[in-house]
Design a protein around this motif. Structure first.
Motif, PDB file in Angstrom:
ATOM      1  N   GLY A 216     -19.555  50.661-107.550  1.00 25.23           N
ATOM      2  CA  GLY A 216     -20.772  49.924-107.243  1.00 25.23           C
ATOM      3  C   GLY A 216     -20.568  48.682-106.400  1.00 25.23           C
ATOM      4  N   LYS A 217     -19.358  48.481-105.821  1.00 25.15           N
ATOM      5  CA  LYS A 217     -19.103  47.268-105.065  1.00 25.15           C
ATOM      6  C   LYS A 217     -19.951  47.213-103.805  1.00 25.15           C
ATOM      7  CE  LYS A 217     -15.484  44.399-103.078  1.00 25.15           C
ATOM      8  NZ  LYS A 217     -14.048  44.138-102.957  1.00 25.15           N
ATOM      9  N   ARG A 218     -20.148  48.342-103.156  1.00 25.33           N
ATOM     10  CA  ARG A 218     -20.940  48.344-101.936  1.00 25.33           C
ATOM     11  C   ARG A 218     -22.362  47.866-102.203  1.00 25.33           C
ATOM     12  NH1 ARG A 218     -20.756  53.892 -98.807  1.00 25.33           N
ATOM     13  NH2 ARG A 218     -18.563  53.353 -99.048  1.00 25.33           N
ATOM     14  N   GLN A 219     -22.938  48.318-103.299  1.00 23.77           N
ATOM     15  CA  GLN A 219     -24.292  47.885-103.650  1.00 23.77           C
ATOM     16  C   GLN A 219     -24.315  46.396-104.016  1.00 23.77           C
ATOM     17  OE1 GLN A 219     -22.810  50.612-104.785  1.00 23.77           O
ATOM     18  NE2 GLN A 219     -24.027  52.212-103.798  1.00 23.77           N
ATOM     19  N   GLN A 220     -23.249  45.923-104.668  1.00 23.28           N
ATOM     20  CA  GLN A 220     -23.183  44.506-105.025  1.00 23.28           C
ATOM     21  C   GLN A 220     -23.059  43.623-103.795  1.00 23.28           C
ATOM     22  OE1 GLN A 220     -19.898  44.314-107.741  1.00 23.28           O
ATOM     23  NE2 GLN A 220     -21.087  44.993-109.500  1.00 23.28           N
ATOM     24  N   VAL A 221     -22.252  44.050-102.817  1.00 24.21           N
ATOM     25  CA  VAL A 221     -22.136  43.280-101.578  1.00 24.21           C
ATOM     26  C   VAL A 221     -23.478  43.256-100.847  1.00 24.21           C
ATOM     27  CG1 VAL A 221     -21.029  43.197 -99.310  1.00 24.21           C
ATOM     28  CG2 VAL A 221     -19.661  43.699-101.339  1.00 24.21           C
ATOM     29  N   ASP A 222     -24.158  44.403-100.803  1.00 21.78           N
ATOM     30  CA  ASP A 222     -25.480  44.446-100.160  1.00 21.78           C
ATOM     31  C   ASP A 222     -26.465  43.513-100.870  1.00 21.78           C
ATOM     32  OD1 ASP A 222     -24.529  46.265 -98.354  1.00 21.78           O
ATOM     33  OD2 ASP A 222     -25.280  48.026 -99.423  1.00 21.78           O
ATOM     34  N   ALA A 223     -26.358  43.437-102.202  1.00 25.25           N
ATOM     35  CA  ALA A 223     -27.235  42.528-102.950  1.00 25.25           C
ATOM     36  C   ALA A 223     -26.929  41.070-102.609  1.00 25.25           C
ATOM     37  CB  ALA A 223     -27.070  42.764-104.449  1.00 25.25           C
ATOM     38  N   ASP A 224     -25.639  40.740-102.443  1.00 24.89           N
ATOM     39  CA  ASP A 224     -25.273  39.380-102.038  1.00 24.89           C
ATOM     40  C   ASP A 224     -25.862  39.043-100.670  1.00 24.89           C
ATOM     41  OD1 ASP A 224     -23.835  38.169-104.094  1.00 24.89           O
ATOM     42  OD2 ASP A 224     -22.029  39.310-103.634  1.00 24.89           O
ATOM     43  N   LEU A 225     -25.707  39.957 -99.713  1.00 20.45           N
ATOM     44  CA  LEU A 225     -26.179  39.700 -98.353  1.00 20.45           C
ATOM     45  C   LEU A 225     -27.699  39.592 -98.298  1.00 20.45           C
ATOM     46  CD1 LEU A 225     -23.821  42.086 -96.339  1.00 20.45           C
ATOM     47  CD2 LEU A 225     -23.529  39.664 -96.819  1.00 20.45           C
ATOM     48  N   ALA A 226     -28.382  40.335 -99.170  1.00 15.61           N
ATOM     49  CA  ALA A 226     -29.846  40.300 -99.170  1.00 15.61           C
ATOM     50  C   ALA A 226     -30.403  39.050 -99.844  1.00 15.61           C
ATOM     51  CB  ALA A 226     -30.391  41.549 -99.859  1.00 15.61           C
ATOM     52  N   SER A 227     -29.579  38.335-100.611  1.00 16.44           N
ATOM     53  CA  SER A 227     -30.064  37.172-101.368  1.00 16.44           C
ATOM     54  C   SER A 227     -29.669  35.844-100.745  1.00 16.44           C
ATOM     55  CB  SER A 227     -29.518  37.239-102.803  1.00 16.44           C
ATOM     56  OG  SER A 227     -29.870  38.458-103.431  1.00 16.44           O
ATOM     57  N   LEU A 228     -29.139  35.859 -99.527  1.00 14.68           N
ATOM     58  CA  LEU A 228     -28.685  34.634 -98.887  1.00 14.68           C
ATOM     59  C   LEU A 228     -29.850  33.812 -98.350  1.00 14.68           C
ATOM     60  CD1 LEU A 228     -25.671  36.105 -96.876  1.00 14.68           C
ATOM     61  CD2 LEU A 228     -25.534  34.754 -98.967  1.00 14.68           C
ATOM     62  N   GLN A 229     -29.576  32.518 -98.168  1.00 14.76           N
ATOM     63  CA  GLN A 229     -30.541  31.655 -97.497  1.00 14.76           C
ATOM     64  C   GLN A 229     -30.558  31.990 -96.001  1.00 14.76           C
ATOM     65  OE1 GLN A 229     -30.451  27.466 -99.672  1.00 14.76           O
ATOM     66  NE2 GLN A 229     -28.448  27.984 -98.906  1.00 14.76           N
ATOM     67  N   GLU A 230     -31.631  31.623 -95.335  1.00 20.86           N
ATOM     68  CA  GLU A 230     -31.774  31.918 -93.914  1.00 20.86           C
ATOM     69  C   GLU A 230     -30.759  31.118 -93.101  1.00 20.86           C
ATOM     70  OE1 GLU A 230     -35.162  31.758 -90.363  1.00 20.86           O
ATOM     71  OE2 GLU A 230     -35.634  31.098 -92.408  1.00 20.86           O
ATOM     72  N   LEU A 231     -30.186  31.766 -92.089  1.00 23.97           N
ATOM     73  CA  LEU A 231     -29.217  31.108 -91.216  1.00 23.97           C
ATOM     74  C   LEU A 231     -29.958  30.228 -90.213  1.00 23.97           C
ATOM     75  CD1 LEU A 231     -26.218  30.920 -90.351  1.00 23.97           C
ATOM     76  CD2 LEU A 231     -26.671  32.783 -88.753  1.00 23.97           C
ATOM     77  N   PRO A 232     -29.735  28.894 -90.231  1.00 25.04           N
ATOM     78  CA  PRO A 232     -30.497  28.016 -89.333  1.00 25.04           C
ATOM     79  C   PRO A 232     -30.050  28.069 -87.884  1.00 25.04           C
ATOM     80  CG  PRO A 232     -28.909  26.753 -90.598  1.00 25.04           C
ATOM     81  CD  PRO A 232     -28.835  28.155 -91.124  1.00 25.04           C
ATOM     82  N   GLY A 233     -28.890  28.609 -87.619  1.00 25.85           N
ATOM     83  CA  GLY A 233     -28.346  28.645 -86.264  1.00 25.85           C
ATOM     84  C   GLY A 233     -26.833  28.569 -86.316  1.00 25.85           C
ATOM     85  N   HIS A 234     -26.222  28.310 -85.178  1.00 25.18           N
ATOM     86  CA  HIS A 234     -24.763  28.235 -85.099  1.00 25.18           C
ATOM     87  C   HIS A 234     -24.358  26.828 -84.696  1.00 25.18           C
ATOM     88  CE1 HIS A 234     -24.670  32.539 -85.585  1.00 25.18           C
ATOM     89  NE2 HIS A 234     -25.428  32.702 -84.512  1.00 25.18           N
ATOM     90  N   MET A 235     -23.625  26.185 -85.562  1.00 28.27           N
ATOM     91  CA  MET A 235     -23.219  24.805 -85.327  1.00 28.27           C
ATOM     92  C   MET A 235     -22.055  24.761 -84.343  1.00 28.27           C
ATOM     93  SD  MET A 235     -22.043  21.971 -88.155  1.00 28.27           S
ATOM     94  CE  MET A 235     -20.467  22.758 -88.421  1.00 28.27           C
TER      95      MET A 235
END
Length: 534
Positions: free
Chosen positions: A310-329
């Motif tokens: 189930g690691k693939r599903q867990q990684v996908d869950a992490d990526l789906a729950s991130l804050q929005e990327l404001p840009g590239h510093m």
């Protein structure tokens, strides 16, 4: 070897059904001696002081056999030689200072399976254990497993690795990020463990996951902690800058308490072994980083074993729950330098070239971990891959064309010529030897009109393919210009691809006829042997 079920069947037939030992042996198709041994243990249990407890223990305990005199059948001499070879490579890496990139027992077992050997992991461990000296073990410590929400926590740490880049042994620092929820791992290579690498690693990580976690966890590394005052920890300016830009919170571990970020502590070792224990030679750092990224992607997508289920599903869950990327510093340092008489700036014992019109001028330099960008005013005048070799000269031939027009004889003896495009040097040697000024004027024409040196080389190859033996600067200019005009003409006139192919074929035929006529004229005016003797 009898199983516990078979032993219980023997006792059941003897105790409940009243079968004789001979009949039990015949019914179960087993040896009479086996029946005798099982029933002897049964009767011995009945004769103890507490027969009920002894019988219960006998019926619930699997049979045990003396295996001390057995000889290994799967662990053959060939398998042992493969294990010995792995251990020898480990010793070599330890001698080279690459101790952390040695193969562990699990890596050796996986290597044997990939080679086609059918051997168990305990067999490998037992063999290696016999070859190693016994070491004292400390009493194990108890730990508490924590729970993390998806996308909530990411842990960061540095790790060292030694690679051979173009045959040169080079030490790199590996920035490793690990999700607390899924153990998803991401890693990046840098030559130094400094502030620029610290900031660029975060920028690359946030770019790859296309988001920002809520909390970042660090240990007491100097690029993250500026000072310790009264038991508190003051973050560095770079960490505050990133936290403000990307809007994440940060937390520091206690001193010498690596278990407080145990996910990334293990990840550094795990990623380093999986990526570089068997492959440690690369052409350049970009190839090494591509290999490392591919290994991380493979690990994050693997869920074939019970430990990674189930690691693939867990990684996908992490990526789906991130804050929005404001840009590239922007991750760089700015410095000011004066261009010297060699038309270079001298930064950290390395020379970087700029256009020769800027000698004596002040320029601003944006210093990244792997590149250097030079600005004059608001204009970008040069860009180089950063060098970490003291005394190195990073030179571009196009930066010295103005000077070479006045001093064409210095072309082939200059450092810039040694660092020039290989195809450009080959073109000069085949068609422009001794005609330095004409060749420099060709390069100046290409630069002024926006043609790269790669386009010059492709134009020369195109002329060769059309049968032109002696290439001139005018022919190359015409070929470069015709390439752009032909595209514009196709867009303006609306010619389809078939008409363009016909036109190109006709042009090629005309060029071949022209070359043929030139050869005929040359042969016609060539003096005969008799004329030469006269």
């Amino acid at each position: 070897m009898k199983t516990m079920v078979e032993r219980q069947e023997i006792i059941h037939l003897y105790r409940v059904c009243g079968y004789s030992k001979r009949r039990i042996s015949r019914e179960l198709h087993c040896s009479r001696h086996t029946v005798d041994d099982v029933l002897f243990e049964y009767e011995a249990a009945l004769n103890k002081e507490e027969p009920d407890e002894a019988l219960s223990e006998l019926l619930s305990t699997p049979p045990r056999y003396d295996t001390s005199k057995r000889r290994p059948r799967v662990l053959t001499a060939e398998v042992k030689s493969e294990i010995d070879a792995c251990l020898k490579r480990n010793a070599t890496k330890a001698a080279l200072g690459m101790r952390k990139q040695r193969m562990l027992k699990k890596d050796i077992h996986l290597y044997l399976l990939e080679k086609g050997y059918s051997v168990s992991y305990p067999s490998v461990c037992n063999y290696i254990r016999c070859k190693e000296q016994a070491k004292g073990k400390q009493k194990p410590e108890a730990f508490i497993r924590l729970f993390y929400e998806p996308g909530e926590v990411v842990e960061f740490d540095w790790g060292e690795t030694v690679l051979f880049i173009d045959g040169v042994k080079t030490k790199f620092y590996m920035a490793v990020f690990t999700f607390g929820h899924s153990n998803g791992r991401y890693a990046y290579l840098f030559r130094h463990q400094n502030t620029l690498a610290f900031m660029e690693s975060h920028r690359n990580f946030f770019r790859d996951i296309n988001g920002v976690p809520s909390l970042m966890v660090y240990d007491n590394m100097r690029v993250a902690v500026k000072s310790f005052v009264g038991g508190g920890k003051t973050p560095t300016d770079s960490l505050l800058r990133m936290a403000d830009f990307y809007r994440f919170r940060y937390r520091f571990c206690n001193v010498r308490a690596g278990w407080e970020k145990g996910h990334v502590e293990r990840s550094v070792e795990f990623v380093r072994r999986r990526a570089f224990c068997r492959t440690d030679r690369f052409k350049d750092i970009l190839s090494a980083q591509e290999h490392l990224s591919a290994v991380c992607r493979a690990m994050n997508g693997t869920d074939t074993s019970p430990s990674t289920m189930g690691k693939r599903q867990q990684v996908d869950a992490d990526l789906a729950s991130l804050q929005e990327l404001p840009g590239h510093m922007g991750c760089f340092e700015v410095a000011e330098y004066t261009v010297d008489k060699w038309s270079t700036i001298h930064m950290k014992h390395v020379h970087y070239s700029v256009p020769d019109t800027l000698v004596g001028e002040k320029v601003r330099v944006k210093v990244y971990s792997e590149k250097v960008v030079i600005l004059h005013g608001k204009d970008k005048v040069a860009s180089h891959q950063r060098s970490y070799r003291g005394g190195d000269w990073c030179i571009r031939l196009e930066h010295y064309l103005g000077t070479l027009l006045r001093k064409p004889g210095a072309l082939t003896h200059s450092v810039a010529w040694r660092a020039a495009h290989e195809g450009i040097r080959k073109l000069y040697e085949e068609h422009f030897t001794g005609e330095n000024r004409e060749f420099v004027m060709l390069l100046s024409y290409a630069k002024e009109n926006g043609f790269s040196q790669d386009e010059i080389v492709r134009a020369s190859l195109s002329l060769k393919a059309r049968g032109v033996r002696r290439i001139s600067a005018e022919q190359l200019k015409a070929m470069l210009q015709s390439g752009t005009d032909r595209v514009g003409e196709a867009e303006d006139t609306g010619l389809d691809s078939q008409e363009l192919d016909i036109e190109e074929a006709a042009s090629g035929t005309l060029d071949r006829l022209t070359a043929l006529m030139e050869n005929i004229n040359t042969d016609f005016y060539k003096p005969t042997d008799k004329q030469m003797n006269l």
